[in-house]
Design a protein around this motif. Structure first.
Motif, PDB file in Angstrom:
ATOM      1  N   ARG A 140      -2.648  -6.030  10.880  1.00 22.63           N
ATOM      2  CA  ARG A 140      -1.206  -5.976  11.140  1.00 22.63           C
ATOM      3  C   ARG A 140      -0.744  -4.523  11.042  1.00 22.63           C
ATOM      4  O   ARG A 140      -0.943  -3.883  10.003  1.00 22.63           O
ATOM      5  CB  ARG A 140      -0.445  -6.847  10.144  1.00 22.63           C
ATOM      6  N   ILE A 141      -0.141  -4.023  12.121  1.00 22.62           N
ATOM      7  CA  ILE A 141       0.344  -2.626  12.107  1.00 22.62           C
ATOM      8  C   ILE A 141       1.673  -2.594  11.365  1.00 22.62           C
ATOM      9  O   ILE A 141       2.608  -3.312  11.733  1.00 22.62           O
ATOM     10  CB  ILE A 141       0.508  -2.093  13.543  1.00 22.62           C
ATOM     11  N   PRO A 142       1.784  -1.771  10.315  1.00 26.36           N
ATOM     12  CA  PRO A 142       3.045  -1.710   9.579  1.00 26.36           C
ATOM     13  C   PRO A 142       4.201  -1.275  10.496  1.00 26.36           C
ATOM     14  O   PRO A 142       4.013  -0.468  11.407  1.00 26.36           O
ATOM     15  CB  PRO A 142       2.785  -0.648   8.505  1.00 26.36           C
ATOM     16  N   ILE A 143       5.372  -1.825  10.230  1.00 27.33           N
ATOM     17  CA  ILE A 143       6.547  -1.490  11.044  1.00 27.33           C
ATOM     18  C   ILE A 143       7.726  -1.155  10.122  1.00 27.33           C
ATOM     19  O   ILE A 143       8.107  -1.967   9.282  1.00 27.33           O
ATOM     20  CB  ILE A 143       6.871  -2.639  12.049  1.00 27.33           C
ATOM     21  N   ILE A 144       8.243   0.054  10.283  1.00 26.91           N
ATOM     22  CA  ILE A 144       9.390   0.478   9.463  1.00 26.91           C
ATOM     23  C   ILE A 144      10.556   0.771  10.408  1.00 26.91           C
ATOM     24  O   ILE A 144      10.439   1.586  11.333  1.00 26.91           O
ATOM     25  CB  ILE A 144       9.034   1.710   8.603  1.00 26.91           C
ATOM     26  N   ALA A 145      11.654   0.059  10.188  1.00 21.80           N
ATOM     27  CA  ALA A 145      12.802   0.190  11.086  1.00 21.80           C
ATOM     28  C   ALA A 145      14.022   0.665  10.304  1.00 21.80           C
ATOM     29  O   ALA A 145      14.290   0.166   9.209  1.00 21.80           O
ATOM     30  CB  ALA A 145      13.086  -1.163  11.744  1.00 21.80           C
ATOM     31  N   GLY A 146      14.734   1.604  10.886  1.00 23.88           N
ATOM     32  CA  GLY A 146      15.993   2.071  10.302  1.00 23.88           C
ATOM     33  C   GLY A 146      17.138   1.336  10.968  1.00 23.88           C
ATOM     34  O   GLY A 146      17.251   1.350  12.195  1.00 23.88           O
ATOM     35  N   ASN A 147      17.956   0.685  10.168  1.00 29.05           N
ATOM     36  CA  ASN A 147      19.139  -0.017  10.691  1.00 29.05           C
ATOM     37  C   ASN A 147      20.356   0.843  10.375  1.00 29.05           C
ATOM     38  O   ASN A 147      20.795   0.893   9.229  1.00 29.05           O
ATOM     39  CB  ASN A 147      19.237  -1.397  10.023  1.00 29.05           C
ATOM     40  N   LYS A 202       3.680 -13.745  18.231  1.00 28.87           N
ATOM     41  CA  LYS A 202       3.131 -12.396  17.980  1.00 28.87           C
ATOM     42  C   LYS A 202       4.171 -11.291  18.267  1.00 28.87           C
ATOM     43  O   LYS A 202       4.039 -10.165  17.785  1.00 28.87           O
ATOM     44  CB  LYS A 202       1.862 -12.164  18.806  1.00 28.87           C
ATOM     45  N   ASP A 203       5.179 -11.623  19.062  1.00 31.93           N
ATOM     46  CA  ASP A 203       6.208 -10.623  19.403  1.00 31.93           C
ATOM     47  C   ASP A 203       7.371 -10.603  18.416  1.00 31.93           C
ATOM     48  O   ASP A 203       8.299  -9.815  18.556  1.00 31.93           O
ATOM     49  CB  ASP A 203       6.774 -10.907  20.806  1.00 31.93           C
ATOM     50  N   ILE A 204       7.331 -11.510  17.453  1.00 28.71           N
ATOM     51  CA  ILE A 204       8.449 -11.610  16.511  1.00 28.71           C
ATOM     52  C   ILE A 204       8.090 -10.929  15.196  1.00 28.71           C
ATOM     53  O   ILE A 204       6.975 -11.054  14.701  1.00 28.71           O
ATOM     54  CB  ILE A 204       8.810 -13.094  16.252  1.00 28.71           C
ATOM     55  N   VAL A 205       9.054 -10.182  14.659  1.00 27.64           N
ATOM     56  CA  VAL A 205       8.911  -9.605  13.323  1.00 27.64           C
ATOM     57  C   VAL A 205       9.924 -10.335  12.441  1.00 27.64           C
ATOM     58  O   VAL A 205      11.059 -10.568  12.864  1.00 27.64           O
ATOM     59  CB  VAL A 205       9.231  -8.091  13.338  1.00 27.64           C
ATOM     60  N   ILE A 206       9.505 -10.717  11.244  1.00 32.71           N
ATOM     61  CA  ILE A 206      10.455 -11.325  10.304  1.00 32.71           C
ATOM     62  C   ILE A 206      10.824 -10.275   9.264  1.00 32.71           C
ATOM     63  O   ILE A 206       9.952  -9.563   8.758  1.00 32.71           O
ATOM     64  CB  ILE A 206       9.836 -12.559   9.607  1.00 32.71           C
ATOM     65  N   ALA A 207      12.116 -10.149   8.993  1.00 33.22           N
ATOM     66  CA  ALA A 207      12.554  -9.255   7.911  1.00 33.22           C
ATOM     67  C   ALA A 207      13.085 -10.129   6.781  1.00 33.22           C
ATOM     68  O   ALA A 207      14.116 -10.803   6.948  1.00 33.22           O
ATOM     69  CB  ALA A 207      13.629  -8.304   8.407  1.00 33.22           C
ATOM     70  N   TYR A 208      12.364 -10.131   5.666  1.00 29.03           N
ATOM     71  CA  TYR A 208      12.868 -10.855   4.497  1.00 29.03           C
ATOM     72  C   TYR A 208      13.805  -9.928   3.735  1.00 29.03           C
ATOM     73  O   TYR A 208      13.381  -8.894   3.207  1.00 29.03           O
ATOM     74  CB  TYR A 208      11.725 -11.308   3.570  1.00 29.03           C
ATOM     75  N   LEU A 210      -1.722 -17.233  13.534  1.00 26.58           N
ATOM     76  CA  LEU A 210      -0.372 -16.665  13.574  1.00 26.58           C
ATOM     77  C   LEU A 210       0.117 -16.350  12.170  1.00 26.58           C
ATOM     78  O   LEU A 210       0.806 -15.356  11.945  1.00 26.58           O
ATOM     79  CB  LEU A 210       0.591 -17.620  14.281  1.00 26.58           C
ATOM     80  N   LYS A 211      -0.274 -17.182  11.234  1.00 21.91           N
ATOM     81  CA  LYS A 211       0.079 -16.925   9.831  1.00 21.91           C
ATOM     82  C   LYS A 211      -0.443 -15.549   9.402  1.00 21.91           C
ATOM     83  O   LYS A 211       0.253 -14.775   8.748  1.00 21.91           O
ATOM     84  CB  LYS A 211      -0.535 -18.027   8.960  1.00 21.91           C
ATOM     85  N   ASN A 212      -1.657 -15.257   9.817  1.00 22.65           N
ATOM     86  CA  ASN A 212      -2.261 -13.987   9.401  1.00 22.65           C
ATOM     87  C   ASN A 212      -1.780 -12.802  10.225  1.00 22.65           C
ATOM     88  O   ASN A 212      -1.899 -11.655   9.789  1.00 22.65           O
ATOM     89  CB  ASN A 212      -3.788 -14.079   9.482  1.00 22.65           C
ATOM     90  N   ASN A 213      -1.262 -13.077  11.430  1.00 24.31           N
ATOM     91  CA  ASN A 213      -0.904 -11.968  12.319  1.00 24.31           C
ATOM     92  C   ASN A 213       0.575 -11.597  12.330  1.00 24.31           C
ATOM     93  O   ASN A 213       0.932 -10.480  12.703  1.00 24.31           O
ATOM     94  CB  ASN A 213      -1.324 -12.273  13.756  1.00 24.31           C
ATOM     95  N   ILE A 214       1.435 -12.521  11.947  1.00 24.54           N
ATOM     96  CA  ILE A 214       2.873 -12.218  12.039  1.00 24.54           C
ATOM     97  C   ILE A 214       3.233 -11.113  11.042  1.00 24.54           C
ATOM     98  O   ILE A 214       2.729 -11.078   9.918  1.00 24.54           O
ATOM     99  CB  ILE A 214       3.758 -13.472  11.842  1.00 24.54           C
ATOM    100  N   ARG A 215       4.081 -10.189  11.507  1.00 27.89           N
ATOM    101  CA  ARG A 215       4.459  -9.081  10.613  1.00 27.89           C
ATOM    102  C   ARG A 215       5.750  -9.429   9.869  1.00 27.89           C
ATOM    103  O   ARG A 215       6.717  -9.889  10.462  1.00 27.89           O
ATOM    104  CB  ARG A 215       4.618  -7.787  11.413  1.00 27.89           C
ATOM    105  N   ILE A 216       5.715  -9.186   8.571  1.00 32.57           N
ATOM    106  CA  ILE A 216       6.864  -9.518   7.727  1.00 32.57           C
ATOM    107  C   ILE A 216       7.304  -8.259   6.974  1.00 32.57           C
ATOM    108  O   ILE A 216       6.519  -7.669   6.225  1.00 32.57           O
ATOM    109  CB  ILE A 216       6.533 -10.651   6.730  1.00 32.57           C
ATOM    110  N   GLN A 217       8.539  -7.862   7.234  1.00 39.04           N
ATOM    111  CA  GLN A 217       9.093  -6.686   6.542  1.00 39.04           C
ATOM    112  C   GLN A 217       9.872  -7.133   5.311  1.00 39.04           C
ATOM    113  O   GLN A 217      10.379  -8.250   5.261  1.00 39.04           O
ATOM    114  CB  GLN A 217      10.100  -5.951   7.442  1.00 39.04           C
ATOM    115  N   TYR A 218      10.022  -6.205   4.385  1.00 34.26           N
ATOM    116  CA  TYR A 218      10.970  -6.415   3.289  1.00 34.26           C
ATOM    117  C   TYR A 218      12.168  -5.500   3.558  1.00 34.26           C
ATOM    118  O   TYR A 218      11.996  -4.358   4.030  1.00 34.26           O
ATOM    119  CB  TYR A 218      10.346  -6.059   1.920  1.00 34.26           C
ATOM    120  N   GLY A 219      13.352  -5.978   3.249  1.00 41.30           N
ATOM    121  CA  GLY A 219      14.539  -5.131   3.360  1.00 41.30           C
ATOM    122  C   GLY A 219      15.466  -5.367   2.186  1.00 41.30           C
ATOM    123  O   GLY A 219      15.620  -6.501   1.704  1.00 41.30           O
ATOM    124  N   GLY A 220      16.080  -4.305   1.706  1.00 39.10           N
ATOM    125  CA  GLY A 220      17.022  -4.395   0.585  1.00 39.10           C
ATOM    126  C   GLY A 220      16.848  -3.203  -0.314  1.00 39.10           C
ATOM    127  O   GLY A 220      15.942  -3.170  -1.138  1.00 39.10           O
TER     128      GLY A 220
END
Ligand code: PEP
Length: 248
Positions: A2-9, A159-165, A201-211
């Motif tokens: 899983r490639i890490p993804i960091i997004a600035g909102n 695979k195209d969806i990122v979840i941000a918890y 899909l469980k292993n491939n979906i990317r999940i970010q943390y935010g807060g």
């Protein structure tokens, strides 16, 4: 992998000229090339910022969209408009939209489907309130949000969806979930996806943390097995801080 993804909102901050200034500062520095970097800028800055990102690997995100392609929806922005600009991602269901603009799990679901139809990758935000965590029902809340958000979405799109918890009590408050709490919930979310779809899909979906992610807590969060990145609000408005976060 899983490639890490960091997004600035950036939320409702930065005029066009301020946006250009910030993005020029970010792109002038060497950024961690193991991380996919995204900036979610206000609608008014998207077109200009797309041009300023040309030749870089930084991706562009919108912060919201309507689910219809066009029509009598005064003040709204459609996926077709975003697509023409060349937007890569769209944040969907941010807690501020749920809280202040009556966004529901149902509209989140419609927006995700519409974004996927137009090849815009959704960053889907979920998370519990402080009261829900105090009542220890955070897992039920988050599970329910996922089930409703993903209703009717075929596995080929996951695979195209990122979840941000994003626990709501940690957004903009300076309170971060501990890395253990964040990791535990991201693992829980991964299991929910596994149960809805499959192991791959469980292993491939990317999940970010935010807060309240900051330069001083990103490393610890990113070391956790289940956390694949961060959705960063306040700290993404300060070029140095955002760069430090990306280069954790
Ligand atoms: C956000 O906007 O999604 C967010 C997490 O904000 P902050 O980093 O300021 O808490």
């Amino acid at each position: 992998m899983r490639i890490p993804i960091i997004a600035g909102n950036w939320k409702m901050n930065n005029t066009i000229s301020e946006s250009i200034d910030l993005v020029e500062k970010i792109k002038s520095r060497n950024l961690n090339n193991m991380v996919e970097v995204v900036v979610a800028v206000p609608f008014t800055s998207l077109y200009e910022i797309k041009k300023h990102l040309e030749g870089t690997s930084i991706k562009l995100a919108a912060q919201n969209m309507h689910w219809e392609d066009k029509g009598a929806f005064t003040g709204e922005i459609s996926p077709l408009m975003l697509k023409e600009i060349g937007v890569d991602y769209c944040i969907i269901g941010h807690s501020e939209r749920r809280q202040y603009f009556n966004e529901t799990d149902e509209t989140v679901n419609m927006k995700i489907k519409s974004a996927l139809k137009h090849n815009i990758k959704p960053i889907v935000c979920i998370g519990e309130t402080l009261k829900e965590r105090e009542e220890n029902i955070q897992e039920d809340i988050v599970k329910n949000q996922i089930i409703k958000a993903f209703e009717g979405i075929d596995k080929i799109y996951i695979k195209d969806i990122v979840i941000a918890y994003e626990p709501i009590w940690a957004i903009g408050t300076g309170k971060t979930a501990t890395s253990e709490e964040a990791n535990k919930m991201c693992g829980f979310i991964r299991n929910v996806i596994g149960n809805m779809y499959d192991e791959e899909l469980k292993n491939n979906i990317r999940i970010q943390y935010g807060g309240s992610v900051k330069p001083n807590n990103i490393k610890e969060l990113m070391e956790k097995e289940e956390i694949d990145g961060a959705l960063v609000g306040g700290a993404s408005l300060i070029a140095e801080d955002f760069i430090d976060i990306v280069n954790y």
